[in-house]
Motif scaffolding. Structure first.
Motif, PDB file in Angstrom:
ATOM      1  N   TYR A 180       5.086  -6.642 -10.947  1.00  0.00           N
ATOM      2  CA  TYR A 180       5.593  -5.685  -9.947  1.00  0.00           C
ATOM      3  C   TYR A 180       4.997  -5.957  -8.576  1.00  0.00           C
ATOM      4  O   TYR A 180       5.652  -5.769  -7.558  1.00  0.00           O
ATOM      5  N   THR A 181       3.744  -6.413  -8.540  1.00  0.00           N
ATOM      6  CA  THR A 181       3.143  -6.733  -7.237  1.00  0.00           C
ATOM      7  C   THR A 181       3.934  -7.857  -6.570  1.00  0.00           C
ATOM      8  O   THR A 181       4.261  -7.792  -5.377  1.00  0.00           O
ATOM      9  N   GLN A 182       4.254  -8.861  -7.389  1.00  0.00           N
ATOM     10  CA  GLN A 182       5.005 -10.000  -6.864  1.00  0.00           C
ATOM     11  C   GLN A 182       6.377  -9.534  -6.335  1.00  0.00           C
ATOM     12  O   GLN A 182       6.813  -9.917  -5.247  1.00  0.00           O
ATOM     13  N   HIS A 183       7.015  -8.652  -7.150  1.00  0.00           N
ATOM     14  CA  HIS A 183       8.323  -8.121  -6.783  1.00  0.00           C
ATOM     15  C   HIS A 183       8.231  -7.384  -5.439  1.00  0.00           C
ATOM     16  O   HIS A 183       9.020  -7.630  -4.524  1.00  0.00           O
ATOM     17  N   LEU A 184       7.230  -6.511  -5.301  1.00  0.00           N
ATOM     18  CA  LEU A 184       7.068  -5.747  -4.063  1.00  0.00           C
ATOM     19  C   LEU A 184       6.763  -6.670  -2.880  1.00  0.00           C
ATOM     20  O   LEU A 184       7.282  -6.482  -1.784  1.00  0.00           O
ATOM     21  N   MET A 185       5.945  -7.686  -3.151  1.00  0.00           N
ATOM     22  CA  MET A 185       5.595  -8.607  -2.068  1.00  0.00           C
ATOM     23  C   MET A 185       6.837  -9.340  -1.552  1.00  0.00           C
ATOM     24  O   MET A 185       7.025  -9.498  -0.348  1.00  0.00           O
ATOM     25  N   ARG A 186       7.635  -9.792  -2.533  1.00  0.00           N
ATOM     26  CA  ARG A 186       8.862 -10.497  -2.131  1.00  0.00           C
ATOM     27  C   ARG A 186       9.753  -9.598  -1.275  1.00  0.00           C
ATOM     28  O   ARG A 186      10.322 -10.004  -0.273  1.00  0.00           O
ATOM     29  N   ARG A 187       9.876  -8.288  -1.706  1.00  0.00           N
ATOM     30  CA  ARG A 187      10.721  -7.336  -0.962  1.00  0.00           C
ATOM     31  C   ARG A 187      10.204  -7.135   0.457  1.00  0.00           C
ATOM     32  O   ARG A 187      10.965  -7.158   1.427  1.00  0.00           O
ATOM     33  N   LEU A 188       8.888  -6.977   0.545  1.00  0.00           N
ATOM     34  CA  LEU A 188       8.299  -6.759   1.875  1.00  0.00           C
ATOM     35  C   LEU A 188       8.473  -7.983   2.771  1.00  0.00           C
ATOM     36  O   LEU A 188       8.768  -7.864   3.965  1.00  0.00           O
ATOM     37  N   GLU A 189       8.297  -9.156   2.142  1.00  0.00           N
ATOM     38  CA  GLU A 189       8.446 -10.395   2.921  1.00  0.00           C
ATOM     39  C   GLU A 189       9.870 -10.493   3.484  1.00  0.00           C
ATOM     40  O   GLU A 189      10.097 -10.847   4.630  1.00  0.00           O
ATOM     41  N   ARG A 190      10.858 -10.131   2.590  1.00  0.00           N
ATOM     42  CA  ARG A 190      12.272 -10.186   3.007  1.00  0.00           C
ATOM     43  C   ARG A 190      12.514  -9.214   4.176  1.00  0.00           C
ATOM     44  O   ARG A 190      13.104  -9.553   5.180  1.00  0.00           O
ATOM     45  N   ARG A 191      11.942  -7.994   3.978  1.00  0.00           N
ATOM     46  CA  ARG A 191      12.166  -6.973   5.000  1.00  0.00           C
ATOM     47  C   ARG A 191      11.559  -7.412   6.348  1.00  0.00           C
ATOM     48  O   ARG A 191      12.164  -7.251   7.406  1.00  0.00           O
ATOM     49  N   LEU A 192      10.360  -8.001   6.277  1.00  0.00           N
ATOM     50  CA  LEU A 192       9.707  -8.459   7.508  1.00  0.00           C
ATOM     51  C   LEU A 192      10.515  -9.551   8.206  1.00  0.00           C
ATOM     52  O   LEU A 192      10.654  -9.566   9.425  1.00  0.00           O
ATOM     53  N   ARG A 193      11.049 -10.465   7.321  1.00  0.00           N
ATOM     54  CA  ARG A 193      11.881 -11.556   7.880  1.00  0.00           C
ATOM     55  C   ARG A 193      13.091 -10.984   8.636  1.00  0.00           C
ATOM     56  O   ARG A 193      13.391 -11.368   9.748  1.00  0.00           O
ATOM     57  N   GLU A 194      13.726  -9.967   7.947  1.00  0.00           N
ATOM     58  CA  GLU A 194      14.929  -9.368   8.535  1.00  0.00           C
ATOM     59  C   GLU A 194      14.583  -8.691   9.860  1.00  0.00           C
ATOM     60  O   GLU A 194      15.287  -8.819  10.852  1.00  0.00           O
ATOM     61  N   LYS A 195      13.448  -7.992   9.862  1.00  0.00           N
ATOM     62  CA  LYS A 195      13.019  -7.267  11.065  1.00  0.00           C
ATOM     63  C   LYS A 195      12.807  -8.227  12.230  1.00  0.00           C
ATOM     64  O   LYS A 195      13.232  -7.963  13.357  1.00  0.00           O
ATOM     65  N   ARG A 196      12.152  -9.376  11.901  1.00  0.00           N
ATOM     66  CA  ARG A 196      11.862 -10.342  12.961  1.00  0.00           C
ATOM     67  C   ARG A 196      13.156 -10.925  13.524  1.00  0.00           C
ATOM     68  O   ARG A 196      13.255 -11.231  14.689  1.00  0.00           O
ATOM     69  N   GLN A 197      14.167 -11.080  12.595  1.00  0.00           N
ATOM     70  CA  GLN A 197      15.431 -11.653  13.043  1.00  0.00           C
ATOM     71  C   GLN A 197      16.203 -10.666  13.939  1.00  0.00           C
ATOM     72  O   GLN A 197      16.821 -11.033  14.926  1.00  0.00           O
ATOM     73  N   THR A 198      16.164  -9.347  13.566  1.00  0.00           N
ATOM     74  CA  THR A 198      16.968  -8.360  14.305  1.00  0.00           C
ATOM     75  C   THR A 198      16.275  -7.892  15.576  1.00  0.00           C
ATOM     76  O   THR A 198      16.912  -7.605  16.582  1.00  0.00           O
ATOM     77  N   THR A 199      14.942  -7.803  15.575  1.00  0.00           N
ATOM     78  CA  THR A 199      14.227  -7.300  16.757  1.00  0.00           C
ATOM     79  C   THR A 199      13.706  -8.491  17.565  1.00  0.00           C
ATOM     80  O   THR A 199      13.081  -9.381  17.014  1.00  0.00           O
ATOM     81  N   PRO A 200      13.974  -8.468  18.893  1.00  0.00           N
ATOM     82  CA  PRO A 200      13.451  -9.564  19.725  1.00  0.00           C
ATOM     83  C   PRO A 200      11.913  -9.495  19.794  1.00  0.00           C
ATOM     84  O   PRO A 200      11.334  -8.417  19.708  1.00  0.00           O
ATOM     85  N   ALA A 201      11.321 -10.669  19.911  1.00  0.00           N
ATOM     86  CA  ALA A 201       9.847 -10.752  19.902  1.00  0.00           C
ATOM     87  C   ALA A 201       9.263 -10.057  21.117  1.00  0.00           C
ATOM     88  O   ALA A 201       9.720 -10.273  22.239  1.00  0.00           O
ATOM     89  N   ASP A 202       8.285  -9.142  20.845  1.00  0.00           N
ATOM     90  CA  ASP A 202       7.635  -8.432  21.952  1.00  0.00           C
ATOM     91  C   ASP A 202       6.142  -8.445  21.690  1.00  0.00           C
ATOM     92  O   ASP A 202       5.646  -7.823  20.746  1.00  0.00           O
TER      93      ASP A 202
END
Ligand code: ADP
Length: 589
Positions: free
Chosen positions: A362-384
């Motif tokens: 489950y830790t691995q599962h959660l980590m993967r989800r968070l990593e995906r979410r972070l990736r998506e966030k970085r793609q949608t929000t311009p770097a500041d």
């Protein structure tokens, strides 16, 4: 025999009378000496010597009492031999006269009071007929004679004669009396030596019996062999131990050849015992060697811990052993407890593994989800650069810690599971064919990831490193040793991994430049739960199972593992592995 003066007085008469008289006198003297000699030789104890003395002196003199003062090992011994009852004043005067004579010949620290206490009255009532005794016991001493008792020019005592009459002792008989005293001295000295010898023998016999009792009541079995390794004696516990495995020693003792018995193929472990005894006969000492003496198929067979030591003849020069003393200790019940403990550890470890797998998954599962979410966030929000770190990255770091800790926990649980397998020789190796160089390179790469301070080098010195072994287990050994090499060299530096050939085996060596192991600990580090407890190693965590399991894995493959180390300079852990297992029953996957 007549006194000498009387013999001389009667030496007158016809012409041939002097010659005849001399002959008679000589014959009388010979008879006297012969009788005296026989009496003293026949005396077996001091009382018999006293009797012989009294009987001989009575033939020369008439006297009230005689006494013998002897110098004992610690004090003086005084025997008073009266011919008839003596009065206290007479006795008191005797003590005074003896004490005075003793101080004259150099016997120190004797006074009449001590003598009165030490005196032993040895009254032989059979020697003087009652009618020959005076009507009233005499009260004063009229005459006395003191003659030193000498053996080899050494004064061992004083012989004294006392009588109530004045001038009772004929000085012409002094020479003969001295001769009698010499006989008595030798006889008394012989008695004393015999007594001392008997006392020593008795003490030795008592000690032997005491030892025999201790040995026979020992809970441990004990056996003694001769120099051919033949059992010559054994105690009750050893008999019982042998009887547990159907060896009746009553039939075969006292000369039981363990080697012959083992050659008969009756009981297999006897040959191991015979080997240990042969080893001890070569002058070596064997300590706590475990022997599995049980019937196969038993869950916990009779297990003996055997210690054996060579028996050498006492003396200043070491000799070849004349036998062996072996002590057999039944450790089956402690083995049983150990097995229960290991089973408990094994069950608990198994139970821990299931939740651990879930936690990791489950830790691995959660980590993967968070990593995906972070990736998506970085793609949608311009770097500041002013923007704060998103909460997901903090969560991700927390989960990374959970994951690394659960991996450590998993390693621990796996070690505990391996412990009972290794302990009971149940490693269940899964053989397959692979290249040892690949296994080494994989493990080196993995170790290098978490060891930024270290430079791990790999030196392969063999052309073809193909091997048939359990890849996972061999990898586990390499990983364990590498992990230790990194952990125990905190200053970083180089870790060298080498693969060579040694005879027909592979030889792997892993060298670090870390804290090393001091010589007093080096023999123990492969034991289970063993951890060096000095200041240098106290800071490192661990439970002391890695090397124990590593040794079990290598030995299950038919290889050897060892360490060479210089404290403070580093260690080299090496192991050999055969190219293929010796057994044909392979489980190739
Ligand atoms: P653990 O490391 O879990 O304590 P191990 O069985 O792997 O157990 O090692 C046993 C002990 O041997 C360690 O505690 C350590 O004291 C010593 N040791 C092992 N490897 C090294 C090394 N490379 N350098 C110094 N000491 C070592």
């Amino acid at each position: 025999m007549q006194p000498e003066s009387q013999v001389t007085e009667s030496a007158s008469g016809s012409d041939n009378q002097p010659g005849k008289d001399r002959l008679t006198r000589l014959r009388q003297e010979m008879v006297f000496l012969n009788t005296m000699g026989k009496r003293f030789v026949a005396a077996l104890d001091r009382f018999q010597v006293h009797r012989a003395l009294l009987a001989t002196l009575q033939e020369l003199y008439s006297f009230s009492a005689c006494s013998i003062l002897m110098r004992g090992p610690a004090s003086y011994e005084l025997s008073i031999i009266p011919r008839y009852p003596l009065s206290p004043p007479f006795l008191q005067e005797m003590f005074e006269k003896i004490a005075r004579a003793a101080s004259v010949i150099g016997f120190s620290h004797i006074d009449s009071e001590d003598l009165a206490i030490a005196a032993y009255l040895d009254a032989p009532d059979d020697l003087t007929p009652l009618d020959a005794a005076p009507h009233a016991p005499p009260t004063t001493i009229g005459d006395f004679l003191n003659i030193p008792l000498t053996v080899d020019n050494r004064i061992i005592g004083i012989l004294s004669l006392f009588d109530e009459r004045e001038q009772a002792f004929d000085t012409n008989l002094l020479q003969l009396t001295t001769m009698i005293a010499d006989y008595a001295a030798v006889a008394l000295e012989n008695v004393r030596l015999r007594e001392r010898e008997t006392a020593l023998w008795r003490a030795a016999e008592m000690e032997r019996l005491r030892l025999e009792r201790i040995i026979s009541s020992m809970a441990e079995g004990m056996l003694i062999t001769d120099q051919q390794g033949i059992v010559t004696s054994l105690n009750r516990s050893a008999q019982q131990l042998f009887s547990q495995v159907q060896i009746s020693l009553e039939e075969r003792s006292p000369s039981l050849s363990l080697r012959k018995l083992s050659n008969n193929g009756e009981i297999g472990w006897l040959s191991e015992l015979a080997d240990l005894i042969d080893y001890a006969l070569d002058g070596h000492t064997v300590l706590n060697q475990e022997l599995n003496a049980g019937v196969s198929g038993d869950s916990i067979p009779l297990t003996l811990s055997v210690s054996a030591a060579p028996l050498n003849e006492a003396g200043p020069v070491p000799t070849h052993p004349v036998g062996v003393v072996a002590v057999l200790n039944d450790i089956t019940s402690s083995k049983q407890i150990e097995k229960l403990k290991d089973e408990f550890v094994s069950v608990v470890s198994h139970e821990l593994r299931t939740p651990l797998t879930a936690i990791k998954g489950y830790t691995q599962h959660l980590m993967r989800r968070l990593e995906r979410r972070l990736r998506e966030k970085r793609q949608t929000t311009p770097a500041d650069p002013q923007q704060k770190e998103p909460p997901e990255s903090y969560d991700l770091r927390s989960l990374q810690i959970v994951q690394s800790q659960s991996e450590q926990l998993e390693r621990l649980v796996n070690d505990l599971l391996d412990l009972s397998r290794a302990q009971w020789g149940e490693m269940n190796l899964q053989y397959s064919s692979f290249y040892l160089a690949d296994a080494l390179s994989e493990r080196v790469q993995l170790a290098q990831v978490s060891a930024e301070e270290h430079a791990i080098t790999l030196d392969i010195q063999v052309q073809d490193s193909r091997i048939i072994a359990d890849k996972l287990r061999v990898g586990q050994v390499i990983g364990n040793i590498l992990d230790n090499a990194i952990r125990f060299s905190p200053q970083g530096r180089q870790v060298k991994v080498e693969l060579k050939e040694q005879n027909s085996d592979y030889l792997v060596s892993i060298t670090d430049q870390g804290i090393g192991v001091s010589p007093e600990y080096i023999d123990h580090i492969f034991e289970r739960f063993y951890r060096v407890r000095n200041t240098a190693s106290r800071q490192y965590s661990g439970i002391g199972l890695g090397l124990f399991v590593a040794r079990a894995i290598i030995e299950a493959h038919g290889g050897h593992i060892w360490v060479e180390s210089n404290e403070g300079l580093g260690s080299t852990f090496s192991f050999t592995l055969p190219r293929a297992p010796h057994t044909t029953l392979l489980e190739l996957s």
